[in-house]
Structure formats: C-alpha cells, structure tokens
Design an enzyme around this catalytic site. Structure first.
Site, PDB file in Angstrom:
ATOM      1  N   ASN A 120      50.899  -5.163  92.944  1.00 55.89           N
ATOM      2  CA  ASN A 120      49.642  -3.984  93.282  1.00 55.89           C
ATOM      3  C   ASN A 120      48.807  -4.315  94.921  1.00 55.89           C
ATOM      4  O   ASN A 120      49.751  -3.700  95.688  1.00 55.89           O
ATOM      5  CB  ASN A 120      48.608  -3.495  92.242  1.00 55.89           C
ATOM      6  CG  ASN A 120      47.529  -3.201  92.398  1.00 55.89           C
ATOM      7  OD1 ASN A 120      48.023  -1.466  92.680  1.00 55.89           O
ATOM      8  ND2 ASN A 120      46.500  -3.155  92.990  1.00 55.89           N
ATOM      9  N   CYS A 124      61.127  11.346  87.711  1.00 54.57           N
ATOM     10  CA  CYS A 124      60.747  11.191  89.281  1.00 54.57           C
ATOM     11  C   CYS A 124      61.703  12.405  89.697  1.00 54.57           C
ATOM     12  O   CYS A 124      61.134  13.253  91.055  1.00 54.57           O
ATOM     13  CB  CYS A 124      60.956  10.068  90.143  1.00 54.57           C
ATOM     14  SG  CYS A 124      59.550   9.302  90.189  1.00 54.57           S
TER      15      CYS A 124
END
Length: 357
Positions: free
Chosen positions: A27, A127
């Site tokens: 992250n 996507c």
C-alpha cells in the site's frame, strides 16, 4: 492466569500478521495518495468478523452505485447541453455488479431517459470496460448515421470496488492467498455523451465547445494464452480479483500492434507514439511505466494518467475515462489522443481520438 496458545494457532496468527504487513508495505509503495470510497462503513454489516454475503453486496451496490452513476450522468448531460429526453441510446458498464435488471435501467428511469431508447449493459470486461463502452457507442453512432438517424448516446461506467474489501481481507486471513486489490482500487463513476452529426443540435453546432473529442477509430485485441492472468472470481461474498504478476509485462507488450493498426489504417503511417497525448489505463505504476517504456513515451504524455492514478487509484472501468476527462482540462498541444485500457482475457482496448479545435 496465563493460557498457552497451541503452536498451530500461534503459527497461523504469525502468518496472518505477516501477510497484513506485506499488504501494508505494498500500500505504501503504490504511489496512490488518495482514493475515494462510498460511505459503506457506517453500516454494521461491513464491520462484522465475516464479510457480507453476495445478496447483501448487491443490495448495497444498487443503493450507492445507482446514485453515484446518476450524478455522473447528470453532469455529462449538463456539460454536453443534452436533455435526458433526447438520449437515443444508453451504453453502460460495470465490473462490480451483476444483478438484473441492470443498474443502467434504474438510472435511465430516474433520469427520464425515454423507455424506447436502446440500452446495452456490458459485463465481463473489467478495467477495459470504459473504452469497450465507448467503442460500442461509437459503432452505434456510425450505424445510426448509415440509416440517416440521430444518435445521442449516454455512456456510463460505475464501479464500487471498496464493497469487496471485507471479502478480500477475509480471504487473506483464511488462506495463503494475498490479493492486492485493497491497496489499489477505489470507487467512482464516469459518463459522457457521444453524438453523430445528425444528433448534434443547433446549439452544439453554433457554440464553441472546447474540451471535446471526435472518435476516429478503435481496436479491441485479446492476447492469446493469457485468459488466466487477470480474473474476477465469483464467490459467495461477491467478486474476488485475481491478478498475475505477469500483467504489467503483458499489457505493455500488447500496445504496439493495435497502435500500428490504428495509425496505418487512418492515414497516419509516419506518426510515432510521441505525436499523441496518451490516456493510459491508471491501473498501477507498473502499468503506466510499462506503457511508457514500450511506446517510448516521456512523462508529460502520460501526465493525465499519472494524476488520476495518484489522486484516485485504480477505479476499474472508470479509470481511463477519468484520464480522458483530465486531458480535457490540461494544456496539451497534440491534436490526437490515444487511449488504452486492459481487462480480463487479457484484453487490450485502444482508441484514437481527435481534439476539437
């Protein structure tokens, strides 16, 4: 009183903590500074020790997704100076909901889009969905032109990726798998209106309309032997994204062939990739940088993609449309734009667009 914890349980706990630490490290390395998510977390169902079931996810998606999509559609109608009652077609896409009737029908009803307007809801494209929807809209507009009919097509993409965070974290805690979706994806919606010449109103033709694009041509290509590299697995708690570590390499390698086809067949054989502004799918730093390396693009030509990724993360089908929208407001000098996105299959969508002068 001290209670001993059996070794097997203690070992399992260490593994879970290790995976969480790895996820937190990922992250920090994504390059994403902010992500938008809908306000699901005040609902107690999203704070239980077990993730919500698929039917709960569907109910909440329709509550939040429809309103998010409706806001995007209203903005697009206002920006294009088009009335909802004048829409002839609706092309919608989502990778995060599969219920029926589709969310597009609910949005159309709430906006006042005519019941006889043609509708198409695209699924299974992940996507790549934003450009897939735009490609379909362009083909519908061309078909209407050949019949001498007006086309005013509302294109709509909506994704609530955060609705699967609980499921992703639960799967990570109960298996050896560690998905990275929770470190990359955010929520969003995008909408735009595609018109053919017959669908352009007097206001459209007489007013100066900056920040608009004409769709020149498009390509949709599947890379053979890659169908397991990117998948949305159906589970009892909704969808779970599976991404292979090979995806960045595969996406960057898939760009040259459709690009060459587009420029050759549209009379631009002498053009190079640097003669265009680019809206590369903001799917991750490795996706954007891989595209840059493959096509020899300097940072300024993918500035829109980097900005969208930095501020929103990966919003699946919405992401590339957000990059195109960002290009409308940036001071770019290129007359033509190439947009590209990637989805399960592995599918590469590419579109050539031209700025209105």
């Amino acid at each position: 009183m001290v209670r001993a914890i059996p070794f097997s349980k203690n070992f399992s706990l260490i593994l879970k903590i290790s995976r969480l630490q790895r996820l937190l490290k990922i992250n920090e390395q994504t390059g994403i500074e902010t992500r938008s998510v809908v306000d699901l977390w005040s609902d107690p169902r999203w704070r239980r020790t077990i993730p919500p079931k698929a039917e709960e996810v569907d109910t909440m998606w329709r509550q939040y997704g429809v309103q998010l999509a409706k806001k995007a559609a209203l903005k697009a109608l206002l920006d294009s100076e088009t009335q909802a009652s004048d829409i002839t077609h609706l092309v919608a896409v989502t990778a995060t909901n599969a219920g029926s009737p589709g969310y597009d029908q609910i949005v159309a009803r709430e906006l006042g889009i005519p019941a006889h307007a043609e509708r198409l809801l695209i699924s299974g494209v992940g996507c790549a969905g934003g450009l897939a929807a735009l490609r379909v809209a362009s083909n519908l507009a061309r078909a209407a032109t050949s019949q001498g009919r007006p086309a005013r097509i509302l294109v709509l993409a909506c994704e609530i990726c955060s609705i699967f965070i609980c499921s992703e974290l639960h799967a990570m805690s109960t298996s050896q798998d560690m998905g990275i979706a929770v470190a990359l994806f955010g929520d969003g919606a995008a909408a735009l209106v595609v018109c053919n010449s017959e669908g352009m109103t007097r206001v459209h033709n007489e007013k100066n309309l900056p920040g608009r694009f004409s769709i020149v041509d498009s390509r949709s290509v599947i890379t053979p032997g890659t169908h397991n590299e990117m998948e949305d697995k159906v589970t009892s708690t909704g969808f779970r994204l599976v991404l292979s570590k090979n995806v960045p390499k595969l996406t960057s390698a898939s760009l040259a062939r459709p690009f060459e086809s587009l420029i050759v067949e549209n009379g631009m054989s002498d053009a190079s990739p640097t003669d265009f502004d680019w809206a590369v799918h903001p799917g991750g730093l490795s996706i954007i940088k891989g595209a840059q390396a493959a096509m020899g693009l300097p940072d300024e030509l993918v500035a829109a993609s980097n900005e969208v990724y930095r501020t929103r993360g990966n919003t699946s089908s919405v992401a590339v449309l957000a990059a195109l929208d960002k290009l409308r407001t940036m001071e770019m000098k290129k007359q033509h734009v190439v947009a590209s996105s990637f989805g399960p299959g592995l599918t590469t969508e590419m579109m050539l667009l031209k700025r209105w002068q």
